[in-house]
Scaffold this motif. Structure first.
Motif, PDB file in Angstrom:
ATOM      1  N   GLU A  15       0.833  -1.196   0.000  1.00 25.37           N
ATOM      2  CA  GLU A  15       0.000   0.000   0.000  1.00 25.37           C
ATOM      3  C   GLU A  15       0.868   1.246   0.000  1.00 25.37           C
ATOM      4  N   ALA A  16       0.303   2.324  -0.498  1.00 26.97           N
ATOM      5  CA  ALA A  16       0.969   3.622  -0.467  1.00 26.97           C
ATOM      6  C   ALA A  16      -0.092   4.699  -0.275  1.00 26.97           C
ATOM      7  N   MET A  17       0.242   5.695   0.511  1.00 29.12           N
ATOM      8  CA  MET A  17      -0.658   6.831   0.690  1.00 29.12           C
ATOM      9  C   MET A  17      -0.152   7.988  -0.161  1.00 29.12           C
ATOM     10  N   ALA A  18      -1.081   8.655  -0.832  1.00 32.15           N
ATOM     11  CA  ALA A  18      -0.679   9.785  -1.674  1.00 32.15           C
ATOM     12  C   ALA A  18      -1.848  10.740  -1.845  1.00 32.15           C
ATOM     13  N   GLU A  19      -1.517  11.983  -1.980  1.00 32.15           N
ATOM     14  CA  GLU A  19      -2.515  12.983  -2.355  1.00 32.15           C
ATOM     15  C   GLU A  19      -2.814  12.780  -3.843  1.00 32.15           C
ATOM     16  N   ALA A  26       3.478   7.887  -6.594  1.00 36.58           N
ATOM     17  CA  ALA A  26       3.268   6.781  -5.667  1.00 36.58           C
ATOM     18  C   ALA A  26       3.210   5.452  -6.416  1.00 36.58           C
ATOM     19  N   LEU A  27       2.526   5.428  -7.549  1.00 30.17           N
ATOM     20  CA  LEU A  27       2.443   4.203  -8.345  1.00 30.17           C
ATOM     21  C   LEU A  27       3.808   3.806  -8.892  1.00 30.17           C
ATOM     22  N   VAL A  28       4.602   4.775  -9.271  1.00 26.67           N
ATOM     23  CA  VAL A  28       5.966   4.488  -9.736  1.00 26.67           C
ATOM     24  C   VAL A  28       6.757   3.835  -8.604  1.00 26.67           C
ATOM     25  N   SER A  29       6.600   4.346  -7.392  1.00 24.52           N
ATOM     26  CA  SER A  29       7.301   3.781  -6.237  1.00 24.52           C
ATOM     27  C   SER A  29       6.841   2.360  -5.947  1.00 24.52           C
ATOM     28  N   VAL A  30       5.534   2.132  -5.977  1.00 24.07           N
ATOM     29  CA  VAL A  30       4.991   0.796  -5.724  1.00 24.07           C
ATOM     30  C   VAL A  30       5.500  -0.186  -6.766  1.00 24.07           C
ATOM     31  N   ARG A  31       5.472   0.226  -8.017  1.00 19.47           N
ATOM     32  CA  ARG A  31       5.948  -0.662  -9.080  1.00 19.47           C
ATOM     33  C   ARG A  31       7.438  -0.949  -8.948  1.00 19.47           C
ATOM     34  N   ALA A  32       8.207   0.027  -8.464  1.00 22.32           N
ATOM     35  CA  ALA A  32       9.647  -0.183  -8.265  1.00 22.32           C
ATOM     36  C   ALA A  32       9.889  -1.233  -7.178  1.00 22.32           C
ATOM     37  N   VAL A  33       9.130  -1.169  -6.103  1.00 20.02           N
ATOM     38  CA  VAL A  33       9.267  -2.164  -5.032  1.00 20.02           C
ATOM     39  C   VAL A  33       8.893  -3.546  -5.555  1.00 20.02           C
ATOM     40  N   LEU A  34       7.784  -3.636  -6.272  1.00 13.10           N
ATOM     41  CA  LEU A  34       7.367  -4.923  -6.826  1.00 13.10           C
ATOM     42  C   LEU A  34       8.427  -5.468  -7.783  1.00 13.10           C
ATOM     43  N   ASP A  35       9.014  -4.592  -8.576  1.00 13.37           N
ATOM     44  CA  ASP A  35      10.077  -5.002  -9.501  1.00 13.37           C
ATOM     45  C   ASP A  35      11.278  -5.555  -8.735  1.00 13.37           C
ATOM     46  N   GLY A  38      10.727  -8.973  -7.759  1.00 12.71           N
ATOM     47  CA  GLY A  38      10.557  -9.916  -8.862  1.00 12.71           C
ATOM     48  C   GLY A  38       9.108 -10.181  -9.226  1.00 12.71           C
ATOM     49  N   VAL A  39       8.219  -9.304  -8.786  1.00  9.76           N
ATOM     50  CA  VAL A  39       6.794  -9.441  -9.086  1.00  9.76           C
ATOM     51  C   VAL A  39       6.512  -8.715 -10.394  1.00  9.76           C
ATOM     52  N   THR A  40       5.948  -9.432 -11.357  1.00  9.93           N
ATOM     53  CA  THR A  40       5.654  -8.847 -12.667  1.00  9.93           C
ATOM     54  C   THR A  40       4.173  -8.515 -12.795  1.00  9.93           C
ATOM     55  N   GLU A  41       3.814  -7.822 -13.837  1.00  4.57           N
ATOM     56  CA  GLU A  41       2.405  -7.510 -14.111  1.00  4.57           C
ATOM     57  C   GLU A  41       1.579  -8.791 -14.227  1.00  4.57           C
ATOM     58  N   ASP A  42       2.193  -9.854 -14.753  1.00  6.22           N
ATOM     59  CA  ASP A  42       1.488 -11.131 -14.893  1.00  6.22           C
ATOM     60  C   ASP A  42       1.173 -11.774 -13.547  1.00  6.22           C
ATOM     61  N   ASP A  43       1.930 -11.421 -12.517  1.00  4.04           N
ATOM     62  CA  ASP A  43       1.710 -11.970 -11.182  1.00  4.04           C
ATOM     63  C   ASP A  43       0.583 -11.256 -10.435  1.00  4.04           C
ATOM     64  N   ALA A  44       0.292 -10.048 -10.823  1.00  7.70           N
ATOM     65  CA  ALA A  44      -0.674  -9.220 -10.108  1.00  7.70           C
ATOM     66  C   ALA A  44      -2.105  -9.714 -10.327  1.00  7.70           C
TER      67      ALA A  44
END
Length: 57
Positions: A15-19, A26-35, A38-44
């Motif tokens: 999760e991330a909190m953002a205005e 925030a989404l860029v940060s979340v995707r960076a952590v998932l990357d 090793g979590v890919t878009e196919d895993d989501a």
């Protein structure tokens, strides 16, 4: 935590909190952590783990 109905699955809830004006960053940060994990878009999945467990019952 172990969820018997989802045996064998690994779940990550991130999760991330953002205005509103910071949502894109925030989404860029979340995707960076998932990357890094090793979590890919196919895993989501869009379904929550609680719904997944309920549907497995």
């Amino acid at each position: 935590m172990t969820i018997p109905e989802l045996d064998g699955q690994t779940l990550i809830e991130l999760e991330a909190m953002a205005e509103p004006d910071g949502l894109k960053a925030a989404l860029v940060s979340v995707r960076a952590v998932l990357d890094e994990l090793g979590v890919t878009e196919d895993d989501a999945v869009a379904e929550s783990y609680t719904d997944m467990a309920a549907n497995a019952r």
